[in-house]
Design an enzyme around this catalytic site. Sequence first.
Site, PDB file in Angstrom:
ATOM      1  N   TYR A  43       0.852  -1.186   0.000  1.00  0.00           N
ATOM      2  CA  TYR A  43       0.000   0.000   0.000  1.00  0.00           C
ATOM      3  C   TYR A  43       0.886   1.234   0.000  1.00  0.00           C
ATOM      4  CZ  TYR A  43      -3.535   3.418   1.475  1.00  0.00           C
ATOM      5  OH  TYR A  43      -4.380   4.494   1.546  1.00  0.00           O
TER       6      TYR A  43
ATOM      7  N   ASP B 115       9.240   3.040   0.379  1.00  0.00           N
ATOM      8  CA  ASP B 115       8.108   3.631   1.085  1.00  0.00           C
ATOM      9  C   ASP B 115       8.242   3.236   2.550  1.00  0.00           C
ATOM     10  OD1 ASP B 115       5.787   4.394   2.274  1.00  0.00           O
ATOM     11  OD2 ASP B 115       4.455   3.603   0.724  1.00  0.00           O
TER      12      ASP B 115
ATOM     13  N   LYS C 160       3.533   8.827   9.222  1.00  0.00           N
ATOM     14  CA  LYS C 160       3.249   8.178  10.504  1.00  0.00           C
ATOM     15  C   LYS C 160       4.198   8.631  11.638  1.00  0.00           C
ATOM     16  CE  LYS C 160       0.318   4.851   8.354  1.00  0.00           C
ATOM     17  NZ  LYS C 160       0.364   4.072   7.144  1.00  0.00           N
TER      18      LYS C 160
END
Length: 425
Positions: A143, A231, A259
Amino acid sequence: MTGSNQSWFERAQKVIPGGVDSPVRSFRSVGGTPYTVVSGSGAYVVDVEGTRYLDYVQSYGASLFGHAHPDVVAALQTAAARGTTFGAPTPGEVQLAELMTARVPGLEQVRLVSSGTEAVMSAVRLARGATGRDKILKFDGCYHGHSDALLVAGGSGVAQMGLPGSAGVTAGAVGDTIVAPYNVVPTLDDSVAAVLVEPVAANMNLVVPNDGFLSGLRRECDRVGALLIFDEVITGFRLAFGGAQEYFGVTPDIWCFGKVIGGGLPVGAFGGSRELLRHLAPLGPVYQAGTLSGNPLATAAGSKVLEMLTPGDYVDLSARVATFADNLSIAIASTGLYAATPVAGPLMGLYLSRTSFSPPTNFDEVKVLCENGLYGPFFHAMLERGVALAPGAYEILFVSLAHSEDDLARTVELAAESAKAVARS
Ligand SMILES: *Cc1c(COP(=O)(O)O)cnc(C)c1O
């Protein structure tokens, strides 16, 4: 706060599609009504009914110190009183960028944005602009946020909803996206601008990279002149002090973060060498911008978190998680179910099955396990016992620095009880 989870969710559904602002929060794949959170402290959250849960969601990895750490709260209060956004450079964004680049060799500059989605979307644009090539390659089940070009074969909520991608994404938008299976080094050609990878796949439950996968990607990218994008929106500053590069010894060309670096506020970042980042506006032709980018509140929280983290924290947390993972799979194995709890540093997955199995290595194997119907009942059995796992089989467990040894030991006991109940049903 008054009212029940049910009444809040009914109110929410009237004014918010599906009652949630991010699909992973809905209980669609596990059934039932989401608990509506009013507060959190450390490893725990409290819902509108006053029920306290030991929380393994931790905002899907945004909080590494647990909720409402007093030092982060104080940093936010100080920053808020000075003004929350200016549209001019601020010391806070410089400090966060300095903290990040000091920890990751090769990461010379970062551009701050407001979400992981924006970070990856911008990184892909940078890669295309810098190479003059169109194609990007991503891996099945990884994702990378919800930008159009990257919403093919995504894990996390995309997998949970049983969607192959998304309606509203044109064939053109994904026409230059190549999808390949995780853990197999693809053969590239010189039409590929970049290979985009989660160095530990943490949105299809947890899939650990095979030995040689990431280094193989590095070699293959170098062979054809493509850029390697890590990522690190989950792994960054969580897997290790210096992130995935330090953990695996493989250096990408572009890093994406989110995050953890926001300390619980909306932040993302992407970066690389000065030479590469020169392509970005205002220095170069690749445009990228944001009204709230480098926001003073977000950078204050993020910098505080990075300042508090020590290399020892990662050693301690990884050791605690390794023991927890072992104990959890052993405890569940005594109940009639089988469990696999793969780990990478402090990241931990959880797979359940009625038959013996090995941890999956790609999305096809993950799907078989995540669709076997055991996770939903297990999730609810745990929730009834006061332990909040993510409401979807494709997510991982986020153990924070606030989870005590007692918290983890109690979780193992409750998981054994829960698995026993599920095995019988
Ligand atoms: C969460 C996540 C994103 C998207 O970040 P948002 O802040 O939700 O936009 C991108 N990549 C990975 C690996 C993620 O886990």
